[in-house]
Design a protein around this motif. Structure first.
Motif, mmCIF file in Angstrom:
data_model
loop_
_atom_site.group_PDB
_atom_site.id
_atom_site.type_symbol
_atom_site.label_atom_id
_atom_site.label_comp_id
_atom_site.label_asym_id
_atom_site.label_seq_id
_atom_site.Cartn_x
_atom_site.Cartn_y
_atom_site.Cartn_z
ATOM 1 N N HIS A 115 0.862 -1.185 0.000
ATOM 2 C CA HIS A 115 0.000 0.000 0.000
ATOM 3 C C HIS A 115 0.892 1.226 0.000
ATOM 4 C CE1 HIS A 115 -4.269 -1.323 0.972
ATOM 5 N NE2 HIS A 115 -3.589 -2.462 0.928
ATOM 6 N N LEU A 116 0.532 2.194 -0.830
ATOM 7 C CA LEU A 116 1.335 3.409 -0.961
ATOM 8 C C LEU A 116 0.514 4.642 -0.627
ATOM 9 C CD1 LEU A 116 4.021 4.758 -1.932
ATOM 10 C CD2 LEU A 116 2.944 4.931 -4.200
ATOM 11 N N ASN A 117 0.964 5.389 0.391
ATOM 12 C CA ASN A 117 0.417 6.720 0.651
ATOM 13 C C ASN A 117 1.131 7.712 -0.263
ATOM 14 O OD1 ASN A 117 -1.468 6.340 2.874
ATOM 15 N ND2 ASN A 117 0.314 5.847 4.136
ATOM 16 N N GLY A 118 0.415 8.282 -1.226
ATOM 17 C CA GLY A 118 0.969 9.297 -2.102
ATOM 18 C C GLY A 118 0.651 10.671 -1.542
ATOM 19 N N LEU A 119 1.670 11.386 -1.034
ATOM 20 C CA LEU A 119 1.463 12.641 -0.319
ATOM 21 C C LEU A 119 1.968 13.837 -1.118
ATOM 22 C CD1 LEU A 119 2.667 11.539 3.243
ATOM 23 C CD2 LEU A 119 0.303 11.671 2.396
ATOM 24 N N VAL A 120 1.274 14.955 -0.972
ATOM 25 C CA VAL A 120 1.712 16.237 -1.513
ATOM 26 C C VAL A 120 1.772 17.218 -0.345
ATOM 27 C CG1 VAL A 120 1.184 18.150 -3.065
ATOM 28 C CG2 VAL A 120 0.693 15.793 -3.781
ATOM 29 N N ARG A 121 2.941 17.821 -0.152
ATOM 30 C CA ARG A 121 3.143 18.747 0.961
ATOM 31 C C ARG A 121 3.013 20.179 0.441
ATOM 32 N NH1 ARG A 121 5.374 15.704 5.144
ATOM 33 N NH2 ARG A 121 6.006 13.616 4.443
ATOM 34 N N GLY A 122 2.052 20.911 0.999
ATOM 35 C CA GLY A 122 1.829 22.294 0.573
ATOM 36 C C GLY A 122 1.837 23.248 1.746
ATOM 37 N N LEU A 208 5.083 13.412 -3.547
ATOM 38 C CA LEU A 208 4.877 13.686 -4.964
ATOM 39 C C LEU A 208 4.907 15.185 -5.217
ATOM 40 C CD1 LEU A 208 2.012 11.113 -5.497
ATOM 41 C CD2 LEU A 208 4.276 11.009 -6.561
ATOM 42 N N PRO A 209 5.405 15.593 -6.385
ATOM 43 C CA PRO A 209 5.425 17.025 -6.706
ATOM 44 C C PRO A 209 4.015 17.571 -6.869
ATOM 45 C CG PRO A 209 6.153 15.704 -8.586
ATOM 46 C CD PRO A 209 6.041 14.766 -7.435
ATOM 47 N N PRO A 210 3.814 18.847 -6.582
ATOM 48 C CA PRO A 210 2.463 19.429 -6.648
ATOM 49 C C PRO A 210 1.817 19.324 -8.022
ATOM 50 C CG PRO A 210 3.970 20.889 -5.488
ATOM 51 C CD PRO A 210 4.813 19.812 -6.085
ATOM 52 N N ASP A 211 2.635 19.281 -9.087
ATOM 53 C CA ASP A 211 2.062 19.250 -10.431
ATOM 54 C C ASP A 211 1.871 17.835 -10.961
ATOM 55 O OD1 ASP A 211 4.748 18.665 -10.633
ATOM 56 O OD2 ASP A 211 5.118 19.955 -12.384
ATOM 57 N N PHE A 212 2.185 16.824 -10.147
ATOM 58 C CA PHE A 212 2.011 15.448 -10.615
ATOM 59 C C PHE A 212 0.540 15.059 -10.561
ATOM 60 C CE2 PHE A 212 1.462 10.932 -9.839
ATOM 61 C CZ PHE A 212 2.159 10.404 -10.915
ATOM 62 N N VAL A 213 0.051 14.416 -11.624
ATOM 63 C CA VAL A 213 -1.324 13.917 -11.674
ATOM 64 C C VAL A 213 -1.289 12.460 -12.113
ATOM 65 C CG1 VAL A 213 -3.607 14.167 -12.709
ATOM 66 C CG2 VAL A 213 -2.222 16.209 -12.242
ATOM 67 N N PRO A 214 -1.716 11.524 -11.269
ATOM 68 C CA PRO A 214 -1.735 10.110 -11.658
ATOM 69 C C PRO A 214 -2.789 9.850 -12.723
ATOM 70 C CG PRO A 214 -2.768 10.398 -9.519
ATOM 71 C CD PRO A 214 -2.186 11.730 -9.886
#
Length: 283
Positions: A115-122, A208-214
């Protein structure tokens, strides 16, 4: 945010419904204990060359397990996934056999997943990428899920399976996925209609970078959304919107990020509830 934790304990209890042995027979591969089977399955197992003595059923030659599993699927005993998984008697040691993924609960065998938590830090805090499972999924269709999650196929390590699943489910490049950090191993024992699930979830975290979209790639995901982590907290606490075991991985995340005080008595009980095959932990 540590108040009103009953909803989190509810998810841990829901994933630890199995009482072992609970009337089951011990399933042995060679001279090692491997799982648990219902007595009603005994005639099928004896027909396929297993032996029964006392409260145990034994397959003397573990290498035959995969072949027996295939035969049982043809006989309609269970529905095959056509995906072999490794079989362990002890996950600290090499696997001893293989069998189709769909047969693991039938024998109460340990199963491993990632399981992967994909996080974006802002500037406004942590955000979490979540997926909505396809309505065609066999298990929990339409439920919310992690950015990446899946079982570990035979012959794969957890890290290799993570790279594979990330490419298939969310089009994540391997070089990015390999930077993911391992965070926890979560265990539970759960009675399901398909049998006894004794799962180990190898959990990872990826910034993940802020501009990444899966991008959904294999049809198993309807859509991805980026939500504030506090929204995920409320969804887990107050609803059943997420697939059942995703709740446990997110509880671990809330403990590690301080949204739940892991040093409080309740936080310690939640942590205990994530780390073993035991009776449910209550609030």
């Amino acid at each position: 945010m540590s108040e009103r934790l009953e909803g989190f304990f509810r998810h841990i209890a829901a994933c630890n419904t199995a009482v072992l042995p609970g009337g089951r027979l011990e399933f042995r591969l060679g001279d090692q204990s491997a799982g648990w089977v219902q007595p009603a399955l005994l005639p099928v197992l004896l027909k396929h060359g297993m032996t029964h003595a006392g409260n145990s059923v034994t397959l003397p030659d573990p290498a035959r397990l995969e072949q027996i599993g295939e035969a049982m699927a043809r006989e309609g005993v269970y529905r095959s996934h056509h995906e072999p998984f490794d079989v362990w008697t002890d996950m600290a040691r090499p696997p001893v056999a293989r069998i189709d993924r769909g047969a693991l609960p039938l024998f109460g065998l340990m199963a491993a997943g990632v399981h992967l938590n994909g996080l974006v830090r802002g500037a406004d805090g942590l955000h979490l990428w979540i997926a909505r499972r396809s309505m065609t999924k066999r298990l929990d269709p339409g439920k919310l899920d992690h950015l990446v999650a899946g079982g570990i196929p035979a012959g794969h390590t957890a890290a290799q399976a993570l790279v594979k699943e990330a490419a298939e489910e969310a089009s994540l490049p391997p070089e990015l996925v390999r930077t993911a950090r391992p965070t926890a191993d979560i265990r539970y024992a759960l009675d399901r209609p398909e049998g006894l699930r004794r799962d180990v979830l190898h959990c990872f975290e990826l910034d993940l970078p802020p501009d990444f979209v899966p991008v959904p790639a294999d049809g198993e995901v309807e859509e991805f959304r980026l939500i504030p982590l506090h929204e995920a907290y409320v969804l887990v606490r107050d609803t059943d919107a997420f697939k059942f075991n995703v709740n446990l991985v997110l509880i671990d995340l809330f403990l590690r990020t301080g949204m739940i005080d892991e040093h409080s008595p309740a936080g310690q009980r939640l942590r205990q509830g994530l780390t073993g095959w035991h009776a449910p932990v209550t609030s």
